[in-house]
Scaffold this motif. Structure first.
Motif, mmCIF file in Angstrom:
data_model
loop_
_atom_site.group_PDB
_atom_site.id
_atom_site.type_symbol
_atom_site.label_atom_id
_atom_site.label_comp_id
_atom_site.label_asym_id
_atom_site.label_seq_id
_atom_site.Cartn_x
_atom_site.Cartn_y
_atom_site.Cartn_z
ATOM 1 N N ALA A 1 0.800 -1.218 0.000
ATOM 2 C CA ALA A 1 0.000 0.000 0.000
ATOM 3 C C ALA A 1 0.838 1.275 0.000
ATOM 4 C CB ALA A 1 -0.947 0.001 1.195
ATOM 5 N N SER A 2 2.010 1.212 0.641
ATOM 6 C CA SER A 2 2.780 2.438 0.825
ATOM 7 C C SER A 2 3.246 3.026 -0.501
ATOM 8 C CB SER A 2 3.984 2.137 1.708
ATOM 9 O OG SER A 2 5.084 2.906 1.308
ATOM 10 N N PRO A 3 2.973 4.292 -0.731
ATOM 11 C CA PRO A 3 3.401 4.942 -1.975
ATOM 12 C C PRO A 3 4.918 4.868 -2.178
ATOM 13 C CG PRO A 3 1.952 6.378 -0.700
ATOM 14 C CD PRO A 3 2.235 5.197 0.154
ATOM 15 N N PRO B 1 -1.570 4.903 2.955
ATOM 16 C CA PRO B 1 -2.541 5.801 2.317
ATOM 17 C C PRO B 1 -3.824 5.897 3.145
ATOM 18 C CG PRO B 1 -2.406 3.712 1.160
ATOM 19 C CD PRO B 1 -1.313 3.706 2.168
ATOM 20 N N ASP C 1 3.898 5.706 5.847
ATOM 21 C CA ASP C 1 3.104 6.485 4.896
ATOM 22 C C ASP C 1 1.951 5.670 4.326
ATOM 23 O OD1 ASP C 1 4.778 4.769 3.629
ATOM 24 O OD2 ASP C 1 5.260 6.100 1.969
ATOM 25 N N GLY D 1 2.673 0.987 -3.651
ATOM 26 C CA GLY D 1 1.594 1.950 -3.851
ATOM 27 C C GLY D 1 0.397 1.435 -4.619
#
Lengths: 317, 362, 341
Positions: free
Chosen positions: B113-115, B179, B177, B119
């Motif tokens: 998930a983390s950009p 989202p 980070d 992401g």
């Protein structure tokens, strides 16, 4: 007398091969120096394992009866804290040590009473006492570390006599005692009998409750002795001693071929299991300096050895 | 073998001629008549009420909607995983790797998930996390059924392997980070009810219904109670066990999805010791570790009780020193809950009636 | 032949094999090869961003100096496992071991043993008994940290307007047995005496579990409605507590502070849940440690020296047996974006 241990020799063979393989790879990677595989290194590194090894002996017997003891690490902490508090209060070290072992034995006996006399499942009893005993250790000591133990105790943990670690000698004596117990005594046959079929054992007049009570007490005694070794090795008594060691002990025992369902297994397998875990751990850390790798390797060996064993003895259901 | 089932569960007899059809019925009366399951439920409910009343007398702030809401959120992942664990224990197995699986899935979820990493869009993250959870659960199941590795060994091995892989995936960093979409799963609410509570409620309801009404649920009891009898009744032990482990993995994935994004940081230590909390809830809840007996209601009550005790200790404001005794108090509470249920055994021991041969395990 | 005899024979056989294997390894001749200086860096717990950033600085220095750097530590933070690693490194005869002791007593014993074998041992990040190491690479003593945390909280609660800070505060620590945290707490309590209106109402463990820290923070806020500040003094207790405050809608009303790398707490600082983050430059700490270790290994650093040439950090002061990194940094909204580690 019927030999009650059916398939475990296969597992012991598998373990023996794995152990030799580990050492061979270690010797090969060592290169010409031979530092890891040298007897001096091995003897010194061995002091890391004897507390776990001592705990594994009664654990084997308990698992053979179909039980389990998850509270050994917490009992260790309770004994260690007792030792530290008494010594700090001015008690001679040998009396403090003796009382610590007694406390461990009593903690084990309490487990034993609930398991054997009240009839609660050992997993549940020891899951509860695992929290309880560690909590008591934290409460009594207020989580303080106690240090400054005399040389005698430190030698017990890390010292040697005639080149052999003293803790190792204690373990060897305990291991021989347990081997004799399982192989030569009536009580040994009771242990296997209870694990194989408790109801049948009861009909056969085996004193089930008394045997279990003794075994869980013995596990507590071992935790007391292991606590002395662990405290002596690092010269520190604290309530976090032995946290998580119960899973390592159980891993060593089941790796050694003792059936978690009871009735099968033995001390020799456990010794090999402990030795293999110890060697793998030390060796992986020695050469690759990566702690997480040990986790993966031990897990793979644990599952792999049983799979291998199942392949080797197809008859097992 | 129909008689075996009928005798164990007298209700089966009332449902028609037991010899004519193998009708599996919910074992309302469990195999062990000495400890009716419902008594355990009442006992836990009573303990829960006593705790709540006792603490609210000392500190009325304990009985607020907000506090119960927080308590339920806290218990949600335990309840979700415990539902699966109850199934696994009922079929006579155990899984000690759920904590490590939780950690691995958290790491996976974070990386997906983390950009700064992959992401991916939230739906993909959800699907992949659930698939990975179910897949690893299935792998456990395969090791146990096809590989014939005892469940405690297989999952003890997985406990360390999965933790090691998690450490590798995280590489010593935190993921901070996440989202907003993913965070909503952990912090959001639908119609005022937090998603995690809603999910836990739905899953518990489905599992209770499954256990009582479906072939899968009833077969699980049969397999756990007597595998030989079950296979004679044409129940595939292998398939039931595989399903139980896959469901547990899937539920661990769901629990990870609704609980991990509640926090802002994903780190490699997520889920350490979680397996013990879940197993404690299941066994204190009355599910027999020997298999064949148990209910999710008890597990749920136990999860609430265990969470409640910890919270209660903060509200009691016992002072600095008392903090050091909290673990002991919790342990004593678990022991007391277990012993209260074995009161007959305790009495017998105190009176010394059991004599030397002692109790044959129930 | 009885089973016991068979077992015994098996034990004997395996023992023989072991000894044979061991002696074979020992007999092989050892050719001389040019040996690179080896420096071992032991963190309290591997896998924490704090130590990972230290390791980055350490690698940078190792590259500059051409030394071999071993960075390993227990992933679970167990002091016993860390001590075993020191034992192993001592047996491998590495040149310098730099230890961040998670438990000064347990590690101190192992470090003394290593020193008896002639290994040079230093501590970094946290200290152990003075006789167990040669130098401490000191970024901040337990006292500095404890005082800085209380001062930061006092300033945040007082609002900087010169009025006396007042209110209830609580600490969420790692585990009850965590040696470093206990030392910090001792000094925090000492410093609290300077602010008579700040009252410490609870110290609770979070067992290195973010969720538990979150729950404990929630409980604390409800059980103590007048709570003004929470110290999250273990790695994940800090973000856990901050998240609890944020979700309870008490941003700005309950302030959270603690130790963390700036990158991990930036979001909370910008939104106001956290006003101050206490730390030091971790990359520089790792860098300085390896510089000091290398100087020790090649003999340029000796007891009694008062300065150390530390590459890009310039000349660093040595006070007694402590190599000083510099000041404790307090990151706030105004300066946190200037740091990237």
């Amino acid at each position: 007398m019927m030999a009650p241990r059916k398939r475990s020799l296969v597992q012991e063979g598998v373990l023996g091969i794995l152990l030799i393989a580990t050492l061979a790879i270690a010797a090969w990677l060592d290169g010409p120096d031979g530092a890891f595989i040298s007897p001096a290194t091995q003897l010194e590194l061995s002091t890391h394992i004897f507390d776990l090894a001592i705990l594994a002996l009664p654990m084997t017997l308990i698992i053979i009866t179909g039980g389990i003891d998850l509270s050994v690490g917490s009992t260790m902490a309770l004994s260690a804290v007792t030792l530290g508090m008494l010594y700090e209060a001015g008690t001679p070290i040998w009396i403090a040590g003796f009382v610590a072992i007694i406390v461990g034995t009593l903690a084990g006996a309490i487990n034993g009473i609930f398991v054997a006399r009240v009839g609660v499942h050992p997993l549940i009893v020891t899951l509860a006492s695992m929290a309880l005993y560690r909590g008591l250790a934290e409460g009594i000591s207020l989580a303080r570390p106690i240090s400054g133990f005399p040389d005698g105790l430190q030698r017990l943990g890390g010292g040697t006599f005639a080149g052999v670690p003293i803790s190792g000698m204690i373990f060897a004596a305990a291991a021989i005692g347990c081997m004799l117990l399982t192989a030569r005594t009536v009580a040994g046959r009771w242990i296997y009998g209870i694990g194989d079929n408790e109801r049948a054992a009861s009909y056969a007049g085996i004193p089930i409750a008394r045997t279990k009570l003794w075994l869980y007490s013995l596990s507590g005694t071992a935790a007391g002795v292991a606590a002395l070794i662990a405290v002596g090795r690092r010269n520190t008594a604290k309530a976090d001693i032995g946290s998580g060691i119960e899973l390592e002990v159980i891993t060593a025992v089941v790796l050694g071929g003792t059936s978690i369902f009871g009735g099968r297994g033995g001390i020799l397998g456990t010794i090999l299991g402990v030795a293999l875990i110890h060697e793998v751990r030390e060796f992986v850390s020695w050469h690759w300096q990566d702690d997480k790798l040990i986790l993966i390797v031990i897990g793979v060996i644990l599952i792999g050895s049983v799979l291998l064993n199942n392949l080797a003895s197809r008859s097992r259901v | 073998m129909t008689r075996t089932i009928a005798n164990r569960y007298p209700d089966a007899a009332s449902g028609g001629d037991p010899a004519a059809s193998i009708t599996l019925t919910m074992p309302l009366q469990p195999a062990n008549p000495g400890q009716p399951l419902h008594r355990r439920h009442w006992l836990l409910t009573a303990l829960l009420c006593i705790t709540v009343l006792g603490v609210s007398v000392v500190n009325p702030a304990f009985v607020t909607v907000q506090n119960f809401r927080d308590l339920l959120i806290q218990c949600a992942p335990i309840a979700i995983v415990a539902c699966g664990m109850t199934f696994v224990i009922i079929v006579g197995e155990i899984d000690v790797s759920v904590g490590s699986l939780m950690g691995l899935l958290a790491a996976l979820m974070g990386i997906l998930a983390s950009p700064a990493h992959l992401g991916l869009a939230v739906p993909w993250v959800v699907v992949i996390t659930l698939a990975a959870g179910a897949g690893i659960g299935l792998l456990n199941g395969l090791l146990i059924t096809i590989g014939r590795v005892p469940s405690i060994i297989a999952t003890l091995g997985m406990l360390t392997i999965l933790r090691g892989i998690t450490e590798m995936l995280m590489g010593g960093e935190w993921i901070t980070d996440l989202p907003a979409g993913l965070r909503t799963l952990g912090t959001g609410a639908i119609a005022g009810i937090p998603i995690s509570i809603l999910t836990a409620a739905v899953i518990t309801a489905v599992c209770i219904a499954c256990a009582r009404r479906t072939h899968l649920g009833l077969s699980s009891y049969a397999v756990g109670d007597n595998a030989t009898a079950a296979s004679l009744a044409r129940i595939s032990t292998t398939r039931i066990k595989l399903t139980a482990f896959a469901i547990l993995g899937l539920l661990t994935g769901i629990a990870a999805l609704v609980s991990v994004p509640q926090q802002s940081v994903i780190e490699s230590g997520i889920g350490v010791g979680f397996e013990l909390i879940v197993i404690t809830a299941v066994v204190v809840g009355g599910t027999s570790i020997r298999g064949g007996v148990g209910a999710i209601t008890g597990t749920l009550l136990a999860a609430l009780l265990l969470g409640g005790i910890r919270t209660a200790l903060v509200f009691l404001k016992l002072g600095e020193t008392a903090t050091y005794w909290e673990r002991a108090i919790q342990g004593a509470f678990i022991l007391a809950a277990v012993l209260a249920d074995h009161w007959t055994g305790v009495k017998a021991w105190l009176i010394g009636r059991r004599g030397r041969t002692g109790a044959v395990a129930p | 032949m009885t089973r016991f005899a068979r077992t015994f024979a098996a034990v004997l056989g395996i023992g023989t094999l072991l000894v044979a294997g061991a002696s074979m390894g020992g007999l092989a001749a050892a050719p001389d090869q040019p040996k690179k200086t080896t420096i071992c860096l032991l963190p309290k717990k591997k896998g924490l961003p704090y130590f990972t950033t230290c390791a980055k600085g350490a690698q940078e220095a190792a590259k500059e100096l051409g030394v071999e750097l071993i960075y390993d530590g227990p992933t679970d933070g167990s002091p016993e496992k860390a001590a075993s690693m020191v034992d192993r490194w001592a047996l491998q005869k590495v040149d310098v071991i730099a230890v961040s002791p998670n438990d000064p007593q347990v590690l101190g014993t192992a470090m003394k043993k290593a020193r008896d074998k002639g290994i040079k041992v230093i501590t970094w990040d946290a200290d152990a008994a003075a006789d167990s190491r040669l130098f401490l690479v000191n970024q901040a003593t337990a006292k500095d940290i404890g005082y800085a945390l209380i001062d930061a909280m006092a300033k945040d609660i007082g609002g900087g307007g010169g009025e006396e800070p007042a209110g209830e505060v609580a600490i969420i620590t790692a585990t009850l047995t965590a040696a470093n945290q206990n030392e910090w707490i001792k000094h925090m309590k000492e410093r609290l005496e300077k602010y008579p209106k700040l009252k410490l109402v609870a110290t609770k463990p979070s067992n290195e579990d973010q969720r538990l820290a979150f729950q404990v923070a929630q409980d604390l806020m409800k059980a103590h409605p007048d709570l003004k500040g929470i110290f999250g003094i273990s790695s994940v207790a800090f973000p856990g507590a901050a998240e609890a405050v944020k979700q309870a809608g008490k941003t700005g009303k309950v302030l959270v502070t603690g130790l963390a790398t700036p990158n991990d707490m930036k979001a909370y600082v910008h939104e106001g849940t956290v006003k101050s983050v206490v730390l030091w430059n971790t990359v520089d700490l790792g860098y300085l440690t390896v510089r000091a270790a290398h100087a020790l290994a090649n003999g340029t650093l000796k007891a009694g020296d008062t300065t150390l040439e530390a590459g890009r950090l310039g000349t660093k002061k040595i006070e007694g047996d402590q190599i000083l990194l510099g000041q404790v940094l307090v990151f706030t909204k105004d300066n946190i974006d200037q740091f990237d580690f």
